[in-house]
Design an enzyme around this catalytic site. Structure first.
Site, PDB file in Angstrom:
ATOM      1  N   GLU A 150      17.187   8.634   3.716  1.00 16.21           N
ATOM      2  CA  GLU A 150      16.187   9.332   2.913  1.00 16.21           C
ATOM      3  C   GLU A 150      15.453   8.393   1.950  1.00 16.21           C
ATOM      4  OE1 GLU A 150      17.009  13.370   1.478  1.00 16.21           O
ATOM      5  OE2 GLU A 150      18.912  13.268   2.535  1.00 16.21           O
TER       6      GLU A 150
ATOM      7  N   ARG B 265      19.022  15.340  -3.415  1.00 17.74           N
ATOM      8  CA  ARG B 265      20.069  14.314  -3.263  1.00 17.74           C
ATOM      9  C   ARG B 265      20.378  13.602  -4.567  1.00 17.74           C
ATOM     10  NH1 ARG B 265      15.295  12.661  -1.397  1.00 17.74           N
ATOM     11  NH2 ARG B 265      14.494  10.521  -1.626  1.00 17.74           N
TER      12      ARG B 265
ATOM     13  N   HIS C  27      39.606   4.165  17.952  1.00 16.72           N
ATOM     14  CA  HIS C  27      40.034   4.678  19.248  1.00 16.72           C
ATOM     15  C   HIS C  27      38.870   4.841  20.220  1.00 16.72           C
ATOM     16  CE1 HIS C  27      44.144   5.366  17.828  1.00 16.72           C
ATOM     17  NE2 HIS C  27      43.531   5.541  16.665  1.00 16.72           N
TER      18      HIS C  27
ATOM     19  N   LYS D 275      10.667  21.617   7.393  1.00 22.31           N
ATOM     20  CA  LYS D 275      10.883  22.889   6.679  1.00 22.31           C
ATOM     21  C   LYS D 275       9.601  23.731   6.703  1.00 22.31           C
ATOM     22  CE  LYS D 275      14.731  21.507   3.684  1.00 22.31           C
ATOM     23  NZ  LYS D 275      15.266  21.272   2.347  1.00 22.31           N
TER      24      LYS D 275
HETATM   25  O1  PA5 Z   1      18.106  15.357   0.184  1.00 25.19           O
HETATM   26  C1  PA5 Z   1      17.484  16.331   0.559  1.00 25.19           C
HETATM   27  O2  PA5 Z   1      16.373  16.665   0.081  1.00 25.19           O
HETATM   28  C2  PA5 Z   1      18.061  17.212   1.633  1.00 25.19           C
HETATM   29  O3  PA5 Z   1      19.203  16.634   2.210  1.00 25.19           O
HETATM   30  C3  PA5 Z   1      18.386  18.581   1.016  1.00 25.19           C
HETATM   31  O4  PA5 Z   1      19.468  18.493   0.137  1.00 25.19           O
HETATM   32  C4  PA5 Z   1      18.658  19.594   2.135  1.00 25.19           C
HETATM   33  O5  PA5 Z   1      17.519  19.696   2.954  1.00 25.19           O
HETATM   34  C5  PA5 Z   1      19.036  20.948   1.599  1.00 25.19           C
HETATM   35  O6  PA5 Z   1      18.124  21.365   0.619  1.00 25.19           O
HETATM   36  P1  PA5 Z   1      18.714  21.992  -0.743  1.00 25.19           P
HETATM   37  O7  PA5 Z   1      19.533  20.887  -1.334  1.00 25.19           O
HETATM   38  O8  PA5 Z   1      17.538  22.336  -1.573  1.00 25.19           O
HETATM   39  O9  PA5 Z   1      19.537  23.163  -0.335  1.00 25.19           O
END
Ligand code: PA5
Length: 358
Positions: free
Chosen positions: A241, A155, A257, A351
């Site tokens: 997060e 992110r 709405h 994961k």
């Molecule tokens: O912020 C995060 O860690 C998640 O939202 C990831 O972006 C998401 O799980 C996807 O992983 P990646 O960005 O490695 O494809």
């Protein structure tokens, strides 16, 4: 944790033990660096006439860059663009689609599954990743790759992924070259960082002020469809997060709405929730009017409403002014919650469990 903690630099540093603050502050640098990363790739001679549509495949932090590109370019795009957050591809993604597979880690199963399907459909594919399985697939099949620097929580790589998607479209003549605009955006955000970083006391720091207003409540963040709604989605993701706090988002005018009827009656919405309106001079004038009326309506029902306005002299600057603000708000909310913003244990756990079961 009480609001005074936002004045205590040493305590902020202790809680941010994994170093989220420099990563949030690094957004402008990423925007400025990405043109060089894209230049380093080897690019086929595809042109805009090869494409009837663009699909960006990605999840979470790796999808939002595509959302922002689409939100910013809007109807200047000569072909439709979709962000696919799924294992499956829509039927229109075929041999005449440009597919941008965006996964920072390169290991996100939804993205890998969808890109495999895109390969079977003979789409033209670009990979954006820092390595992983997507990097290996790109090498095996000769897909052009934008190799992102490793070691970031996905992110926090938004500057890279946004600019990489935008530059990829310009590489093929789908949109104008954005390099000068990206540099301008980078300078703008750099200057704004100076008022938002931890060393700026709460009285002068808009992000600290907002975090204190939100703390202890569930924020519901609203933005106008097609532009600020994407920024609201980013706020939701960052609060969840970074602060490990629940947040929701919605878009206007759609929420007018249905959702407006739901506010106010359950006492929890007055006692434990707060609305945040992300507003911009780019909003449709009728949406602006709606925000004014609904803000008053919610206020009269006893619901807290915070309104923040985008700043900057160009639409892209305004979009990112509120992305940057939301990133910092989520950081200070983490501090107020007494947590390290970086770890995302629940995502890691899920994961790992999915990997166990194959
Ligand atoms: O912020 C995060 O860690 C998640 O939202 C990831 O972006 C998401 O799980 C996807 O992983 P990646 O960005 O490695 O494809």
């Amino acid at each position: 944790m009480s609001a005074e903690i936002l004045d205590d630099l040493e305590r902020i540093r202790q809680l941010d033990r994994s170093g989220m603050a420099p990563l949030i502050a690094g957004l402008p640098g990423q925007l400025a660096q990405t043109p060089r990363l894209v230049e380093a790739g080897s690019w086929p001679r595809w042109t805009r006439n090869d494409f009837d549509g663009i699909a960006v495949l990605g999840m979470g932090g790796s999808a939002i860059g595509g959302d922002l590109v689409r939100a910013y370019l809007g109807d200047t795009l000569p072909v439709p663009m979709s962000i696919v957050r799924d294992y499956r591809l829509p039927r229109w993604v075929n041999v005449r689609a440009l597919v941008v597979a965006s996964s920072y880690s390169g290991n996100t199963e939804e993205t890998l599954c969808a890109v495999e399907e895109a390969r079977r459909r003979s789409c033209r594919i670009i990979a954006l990743c820092s390595g992983g399985e997507l990097g290996r697939l790109a090498e095996r099949y000769g897909w052009p790759i934008v190799a992102l620097p490793g070691g970031f929580p996905p992110r926090t790589a938004l500057g890279y992924s946004f600019a990489a998607v935008y530059l990829t479209l310009s590489r093929f003549g789908i949109v104008d070259d954005p390099v000068a605009l990206l540099l301008r955006l980078s300078e703008f955000l750099n200057a704004r960082n100076a008022a938002l970083t931890p060393n700026v006391p709460p009285a002068d720091n808009e992000a600290k002020r907002l975090a204190s207003a939100i703390h202890g409540r569930i924020p519901v963040v609203y933005g106008a469809a097609g532009s600020m709604a994407v920024v609201a989605l980013r706020w939701k993701g960052q609060v969840c997060e970074n602060a490990k706090d629940l947040a929701f988002c919605g878009e206007a005018p759609e929420c007018n709405h249905n959702e407006i009827v739901g506010w106010g009656l359950p006492s929890v919405s007055r006692e434990k929730m707060i609305t945040v309106f992300l507003r911009s001079v780019d909003d449709h004038p009728r949406v602006a009017r709606r925000f004014d009326i609904v803000g008053q309506l919610l206020h009269d029902r006893g619901v807290l409403v915070e309104t923040v306005w985008a700043t900057g002299d160009k639409p892209l600057l305004r979009l990112f002014s509120l992305i940057q603000l939301g990133d910092w708000v989520s950081f200070y909310l983490a501090i107020l919650n007494g947590v390290d913003p970086t770890p995302i244990a629940a995502i890691d756990y899920l994961k790992a469990r999915l990997n166990e079961t194959g």
